[in-house]
Design an enzyme around this catalytic site. Sequence first.
Site, PDB file in Angstrom:
ATOM      1  CD  GLU A 202      -3.329  -6.453   3.643  1.00  0.00           C
ATOM      2  OE1 GLU A 202      -2.656  -5.420   3.784  1.00  0.00           O
ATOM      3  OE2 GLU A 202      -3.300  -7.138   2.596  1.00  0.00           O
TER       4      GLU A 202
ATOM      5  CD  GLU B  82      -2.916  -1.270   2.245  1.00  0.00           C
ATOM      6  OE1 GLU B  82      -4.027  -0.732   2.149  1.00  0.00           O
ATOM      7  OE2 GLU B  82      -2.536  -1.890   3.262  1.00  0.00           O
TER       8      GLU B  82
END
Length: 259
Positions: A133, A113
């Site tokens: 995730e 990210e």
Amino acid sequence: MGLVATEDRGSVRHVVMTRAEKRNAINGEMVLALADAFREAASDGSVHVVVVRGDGPMFSSGMDHGSLGALAMEPERLREFRAGVLATWNLLEEMAKPTIAQIHGACLGGAMELALACDLRVIAADALIGMPETRIGLIPDVGGSSRLPQIVGLGRAKELIMTGKLIGGEEAERIGLANRVAPADQLEAATQSLVDELLACAPVAVGLAKRVMDASARPALSTTLELEVAMQERCAATADFAEGASAFREKRPPQFTGS
């Protein structure tokens, strides 16, 4: 040495994560150090390009396991922790100068990210990149769910995020996630080649073009970033996240129940 170092190469500022003994895992202290480095680079008129990279064997393994474990115990702290990380990653997107992530080894979870918040990405062919995730009951919530579809398209983004899939450098370049791919021993040279192309252009024009393109491509970014944290709060309150976090620590397959 601190957790972040900076190195100037002419008008190029390298911001280097230096927690190599922990695979550059990102904790709260590193986030603060990165924020300081990004702000300084943004405000320094002598800096025309910013390169973000990691020291040691990999770019970064992502969020520190201790931080994730603490959130599993105290999910009410999620919004506060996430706000600091997101604000730091946003500095890369908001500064009026080009930013490049130079990726080697691995770039996982929150580190991907971070790389997505950069304008450009140069990756080693043997590197692994992805956001796993969902494998522990969470979603990418510091910009990954919002930015990845704009870079690789919705279908590719759904595949990568919903399966938690990790891909290699060549695949990352093929689908548009990375701008350049190179053998690991030529990664520095590939990054420098891209830097040189940027430096051959007028820096003010490059920065202003960046701002217009970002505004055009992501008009609803603030809305989707808020949606990310709202959905993450729901994930963090589930039994699946508690199980996923435990299984990750214990190095076993999780037993998700959908609750």
